[in-house]
Design an enzyme around this catalytic site. Structure first.
Site, mmCIF file in Angstrom:
data_model
loop_
_atom_site.group_PDB
_atom_site.id
_atom_site.type_symbol
_atom_site.label_atom_id
_atom_site.label_comp_id
_atom_site.label_asym_id
_atom_site.label_seq_id
_atom_site.Cartn_x
_atom_site.Cartn_y
_atom_site.Cartn_z
ATOM 1 N N GLY A 15 0.835 -1.204 0.000
ATOM 2 C CA GLY A 15 0.000 0.000 0.000
ATOM 3 C C GLY A 15 0.868 1.252 0.000
ATOM 4 N NE ARG A 83 -4.978 -7.597 -7.083
ATOM 5 C CZ ARG A 83 -5.898 -8.519 -7.329
ATOM 6 N NH1 ARG A 83 -5.607 -9.601 -7.980
ATOM 7 N NH2 ARG A 83 -7.128 -8.344 -6.900
ATOM 8 C CG ASP A 125 3.974 -7.028 7.185
ATOM 9 O OD1 ASP A 125 3.475 -6.481 6.182
ATOM 10 O OD2 ASP A 125 3.299 -7.660 8.014
ATOM 11 C CB THR A 147 3.348 0.423 6.992
ATOM 12 O OG1 THR A 147 1.982 0.302 7.413
ATOM 13 C CG2 THR A 147 4.242 0.162 8.186
ATOM 14 C CG ASP A 149 -0.991 -0.295 8.763
ATOM 15 O OD1 ASP A 149 -1.870 0.575 8.595
ATOM 16 O OD2 ASP A 149 -0.870 -1.288 8.037
ATOM 17 C CG ASP A 151 2.108 -3.003 10.968
ATOM 18 O OD1 ASP A 151 2.944 -2.494 10.203
ATOM 19 O OD2 ASP A 151 1.187 -3.731 10.567
ATOM 20 N NE ARG A 193 -0.876 -4.805 8.038
ATOM 21 C CZ ARG A 193 0.162 -5.552 7.753
ATOM 22 N NH1 ARG A 193 0.063 -6.418 6.789
ATOM 23 N NH2 ARG A 193 1.284 -5.440 8.414
HETATM 24 O O1 F6P Z 1 -1.086 -1.503 5.440
HETATM 25 C C1 F6P Z 1 -1.661 -0.305 5.031
HETATM 26 C C2 F6P Z 1 -3.153 -0.442 4.886
HETATM 27 O O2 F6P Z 1 -3.671 0.819 4.529
HETATM 28 C C3 F6P Z 1 -3.866 -1.025 6.110
HETATM 29 O O3 F6P Z 1 -4.042 -0.069 7.126
HETATM 30 C C4 F6P Z 1 -5.135 -1.520 5.484
HETATM 31 O O4 F6P Z 1 -5.701 -2.576 6.226
HETATM 32 C C5 F6P Z 1 -4.688 -2.012 4.144
HETATM 33 O O5 F6P Z 1 -3.475 -1.348 3.843
HETATM 34 C C6 F6P Z 1 -5.671 -1.744 3.038
HETATM 35 O O6 F6P Z 1 -5.163 -2.294 1.860
HETATM 36 P P1 F6P Z 1 -5.811 -2.055 0.431
HETATM 37 O O7 F6P Z 1 -5.220 -0.781 -0.110
HETATM 38 O O8 F6P Z 1 -5.384 -3.240 -0.348
HETATM 39 O O9 F6P Z 1 -7.276 -1.921 0.607
#
Ligand code: F6P
Length: 368
Positions: A15, A83, A125, A147, A149, A151, A193
Site C-alpha cells: 500500500g 499483488r 512487512d 507503512t 500502520d 506496525d 491492520r
Molecule cells: O497496510 C496499510 C493499509 O492501509 C492497512 O491499514 C489496510 O488494512 C490495508 O493497507 C488496506 O489495503 P488495500 O489498499 O489493499 O485496501
C-alpha cells in the site's frame, strides 16, 4: 563494497504511504552524490518482470531533476502493487484460470541483465519479506520501512504514520461539534491492520472517550458503561475511535473480504460497534470509516523528513557495504531526568545529526 556499485534500483511495494516520494528523493540525491546511477522499478517488481506492460518501459532512470519536486507529493511516482510477490506470481492460463508460479530466479536474472548492483526496497512487512528472500537468493538489498500502520517491530517510526494520524486527528476534531450538537455517539473507524497505532495516537490527540485497539480486546458493555458515566457526568456526546483490527474479548476481527493469494481486508467494525453502543446506551450513534483517506494527501513535514533521511540512510548503508539490512529509527523511550539536569544545558542540534546530513545530501546549505 561501495566501489563495486555503479547502478542501483529502487522500488515501492504494498500500500502507498505519504513520504514514499521523499524516500525516492533522498535515495537519488545520495546515490548521485556517490556517482551511482539510479533506476526506479515500476509497480513493485512488475516493471522488471513485465516491462512490456509499461508504455515507457518498466524501469525509469531517476535523476536529480526527476525527483527535485516530488517530496511533498503523496503516493509514489513509481506506482505500487500488493499483488506483486515474485515468489507467488499469479499467471493466467489459456483456459482462463490462474496459477501461482515462482519467478524469483527470473527476477534475479533480470537484475543482472540490467546491470543493477543493489536494490533499495521500500515497503511494509510483505514487501520487506520478499526483499529478504531475494537477498537470501543473492540480491544485494537494503530495506526502507514504509507503512501508515507503524506496525514494524524494529523501527520506532515508519513514514506515513504521522500523516495518517494528523489527518485522523483533524477528522476527529471536526466530529466533536456535530456529535455535541446532536448529543450522539460518533464511532470513527481507522486503518492499521492488526495493530492499533493510528487509533491510539489519533484518539489520544483527538480527545476520544474510548479507543478500541486490537492489542486490548474490548467488552461492549464496559465501553457503554464508560460512555454512560460520562453522559451522566455532563458530557452529552461521545467519540469512539476504533481500529479496523479491534476485536471483542473472545471474538475475532471483522473481515470485509478474503481473496486467494491476498491478505484479508479488514473493515466494518465501526458500524458494528456503533449499532451495539446505540442498543446498550440508548443513545443515537453514527459511524464513519476514514479508510484510504488516511493514505492520501501530502506528507507532513515529519514524514517528508523521515522519508528523505531513510532514503539517504539506505544509500549510506550500501556505501558502507551493508546488505540485507533495514534502515530503522530508534529513539529512546519516555525517560525521567532530574529537573536540574533537564535545564542545565540548551539542547542544540548535533552537526552530524541524521536530519542535518539528509539536508546536506539534498543540497541544502547551512551556510558553512
Ligand atoms: O497496510 C496499510 C493499509 O492501509 C492497512 O491499514 C489496510 O488494512 C490495508 O493497507 C488496506 O489495503 P488495500 O489498499 O489493499 O485496501
Amino acid at each position: 563494497m561501495s566501489e563495486a556499485i555503479k547502478k542501483i534500483a529502487i522500488n515501492t511495494g504494498g500500500g502507498d504511504a505519504p513520504g514514499l516520494n521523499a524516500v525516492i528523493h533522498g535515495v537519488v540525491y545520495a546515490a548521485r552524490g556517490l556517482g551511482w546511477k539510479v533506476v526506479g522499478i515500476r509497480e513493485g517488481y512488475d516493471g522488471m518482470l513485465e516491462p512490456e506492460r509499461f508504455q515507457d518501459g518498466g524501469l525509469v532512470e531517476l535523476h536529480r531533476s526527476t525527483v527535485r519536486e516530488i517530496s511533498h507529493l503523496g503516493g509514489t511516482i513509481l506506482g505500487t502493487t500488493n499483488r506483486g510477490n515474485p515468489f507467488r506470481r499469479v499467471v493466467a492460463q489459456s483456459d482462463g484460470s490462474t496459477r501461482e508460479v515462482d519467478c524469483s530466479d527470473e527476477l534475479l536474472q533480470r537484475f543482472h541483465q540490467n546491470h543493477i548492483d543493489a536494490l533499495i526496497a521500500v515497503g511494509g512487512d510483505g514487501s520487506l519479506t520478499i526483499a529478504d528472500r531475494m537477498h537470501r537468493k543473492g540480491l544485494r538489498v537494503v530495506g526502507v520501512p514504509k507503512t501508515i500502520d507503524n506496525d514494524l517491530e524494529s523501527t520506532t517510526l515508519t513514514f506515513g504514520f504521522n500523516t495518517a494520524v494528523s489527518f485522523a486527528t483533524d477528522c476527529i476534531d471536526r466530529l466533536h461539534s456535530t456529535a455535541l450538537s446532536h448529543r450522539r455517539i460518533m464511532v470513527v473507524e481507522v486503518m492499521g491492520r492488526y495493530a492499533g497505532w493510528i487509533a491510539l495516537h489519533a484518539g489520544l490527540a483527538g480527545r476520544a472517550d474510548a479507543i478500541l485497539i486490537p492489542e486490548i480486546p474490548y467488552s461492549i458493555e464496559a465501553v457503554a458503561a464508560h460512555l454512560t458515566r460520562k453522559h451522566v457526568d455532563g458530557k452529552p456526546y461521545s467519540i469512539v475511535v476504533v481500529a479496523e483490527g479491534a476485536k471483542p474479548s473472545g471474538g475475532d476481527v471483522t473481515v470485509k473480504s478474503r481473496e486467494a493469494g491476498r491478505a484479508e481486508r479488514l473493515g466494518g467494525i465501526g458500524e458494528v460497534v456503533a449499532a451495539q453502543l446505540q442498543e446498550v446506551t440508548g443513545k443515537e450513534s453514527r459511524s464513519i470509516v476514514l479508510g484510504h483517506l488516511l493514505r492520501g494527501g501530502s506528507p507532513t513535514a515529519m514524514d517528508r523528513n523521515l522519508g528523505v533521511t531513510f532514503g539517504a540512510g539506505a544509500v549510506y548503508a550500501l556505501s558502507k557495504g551493508m546488505d540485507g539490512v533495514m534502515v530503522a529509527l530508534k529513539p529512546p523511550r519516555l525517560d525521567f531526568v532530574p529537573l536540574s539536569e533537564a535545564v542545565a544545558k540548551l539542547k542544540l542540534i548535533p552537526p552530524d545529526s541524521e536530519f542535518v546530513l539528509a539536508a546536506r545530501i539534498l543540497d541544502i546549505s547551512f551556510g558553512d
